[in-house]
Enzyme design. Sequence first.
Site, PDB file in Angstrom:
ATOM      1  N   ASP A   1      11.671   2.035   8.765  1.00 13.78           N
ATOM      2  CA  ASP A   1      10.389   2.442   8.201  1.00 13.78           C
ATOM      3  C   ASP A   1       9.346   2.254   9.306  1.00 13.78           C
ATOM      4  OD1 ASP A   1       8.293   2.929   6.228  1.00 13.78           O
ATOM      5  OD2 ASP A   1       7.926   0.764   6.385  1.00 13.78           O
TER       6      ASP A   1
ATOM      7  N   ASP B   1      10.040  -2.905   4.833  1.00  7.49           N
ATOM      8  CA  ASP B   1       9.258  -4.098   4.499  1.00  7.49           C
ATOM      9  C   ASP B   1       8.606  -4.072   3.125  1.00  7.49           C
ATOM     10  OD1 ASP B   1       5.867  -3.638   5.206  1.00  7.49           O
ATOM     11  OD2 ASP B   1       7.344  -2.039   5.382  1.00  7.49           O
TER      12      ASP B   1
END
Length: 611
Positions: free
Chosen positions: A330, A506
């Site tokens: 990400d 995250d």
Amino acid sequence: MSEHEHEHECCCCHGCGCEHEEGEEKYLLPRLGAALIILIGAVYTGWLPLYIASYLIAGYDVIFAAAKGLTKGKVFNESFLMTIATIGAFIIGDYAEGAAVMIFYGLGEFIQDKAVDKSSDSINELIRLRPDHARIVDDSGENIVSPAEVKIGDIIAVAPGERVPLDGVLLSSSAVADTSAITGESLPREYKQGDELYSGIINTKSEIRLRVTQTLENSSTERIFRMVTEARENKSRSERFITRFAAVYTPVVVIAALLLAFIPPIFLGNLSSWVHRGLIFLVASCPCALVLSVPLTYFAGMGLASRNGILFKGSTYMEQLALVNSAAFDKTGTLTKGELEVCEINESGVSREELLRLAACVERDSEHPIGRAIAALYEGEAEISGFEELTGGVSAIVDGDKIVAGNIALTGIQNSSPNTAVHVLRNGSYIGSVYLADSVRPDSKDAIAELERLGIATAMITGDSSGAANEAANSLGVSRVHSEVLPTEKLNIVKNLSGITAFVGDGINDSPALSGANIGIAMGGMGREAAMEAADVVIMDDSPSKVPLAVKIARKVKNTAVIVISFALLVKAAVLILGAFGIANMWLAVFADVGVALIAVAIAVIRCRKV
């Protein structure tokens, strides 16, 4: 079973059957020493009762464990094999050999237990982070209570040197904390008012106060405790193979030892000699080296990882990570800080300082992250009125001028940069643009380069615009980019990547991809519960460089397990063959059992001490 023994069972698969109570361990060496002195006296006098006394003093716990195993139907454990072999030595008249083997077997077990305890220290240190008290501050003063009694919204005080007992928002102006036990960071971390502090870290400066944001069961340390507990029960394929192998191998070699002892004498005579060979075969066959050292290898690796702020939820994930050949990241909050910062300023007709002043003043009351980032650029006095939130921006009267700040749809100004742009108008005239970008973490580029060096292809999967995503990917050296991706689409992209894939994320929007990847790695796991729960590996801070470090640890542990298995099997096979032909003696058989186990444990501990 004591707590100490339970830990050995869970984390090391110590299925040998010999149990040393925690209170007895300190007496083991003196007991073995006494047994050795009595044995020397027996050899000098030739008196049988002294041989028996030496044997029983050294091995009563082994004999007891063998009998206990028989009552529970667990016949083929190491205690049973050792008891039968040494009693057999007494029956055929090898008194000194039987007693000495039991003494040195006990010494070997003691050393093995100490090695297991040592390898457990890093994991157990995490478990000891669990708080035992909290100091609530209210109108009545301070009250010391159990952390389980503290509710969300309560205010707690933490003195210098104390661990933070529960997650909370810092109410004091600042704080400095030692986070090394959780994140592996050696330097203290500084916090400012409004920052969130996580349970388990140590306040190192002055007394601080927090407003609690999580109950005990949802606190960071409790989640870590649950992860470590689950990890101890989550065996790798190698561990499961060794367990299944030992379950078949042990009865087979016991039958082989019986056949070796009693079939050849029918045709060749000399029963005593063949029984002796069978006993040697029996002792040498003990699978302790494999049953102990392979799980210990993975456990030592998990301890090494924890010291570096990396938590594996089980050795099976460590084994899987060693095989990964693709890693997808990400972008926001993972490779970048997730915080917008001004990266470029283009003024037109005014000074740079005046552009920033006006932009910051008009954004002062904005709640948008972009507005807050710009407002932080100027904190001086100004006369501001008529603030209004608009679609695509804001407007206000600043020192008598109408200032508008916003995107292309609001201002009509084109954006030539891939970064987020805020265009500023004064009384309808364009005076400049402020460009913002999510800054890359300092170690992201090195992390990507190290993964590529390890033969792992990298990819970035982000919901950001293609311009911002490509610029970040180019600066980092990421192989492939997937931009403008919805959270639900991340999982499909991860599944379509080639080979065994790790996904690093995250946030809650990363949870599907973290769960669906071969290995999910959560970043900054202390405060991001959804990502932490979905992942298989948790990086306890925000350092992308921990990802290649986790891969290197996993590969080293897997290679160590292969070395340990190969070494143990080769030595055992050689001694079993020598024993069958009457070349090996009981001492060599003990070496094939305890000696090989000790060497295998030493290999595991030494190789897994550092990356």
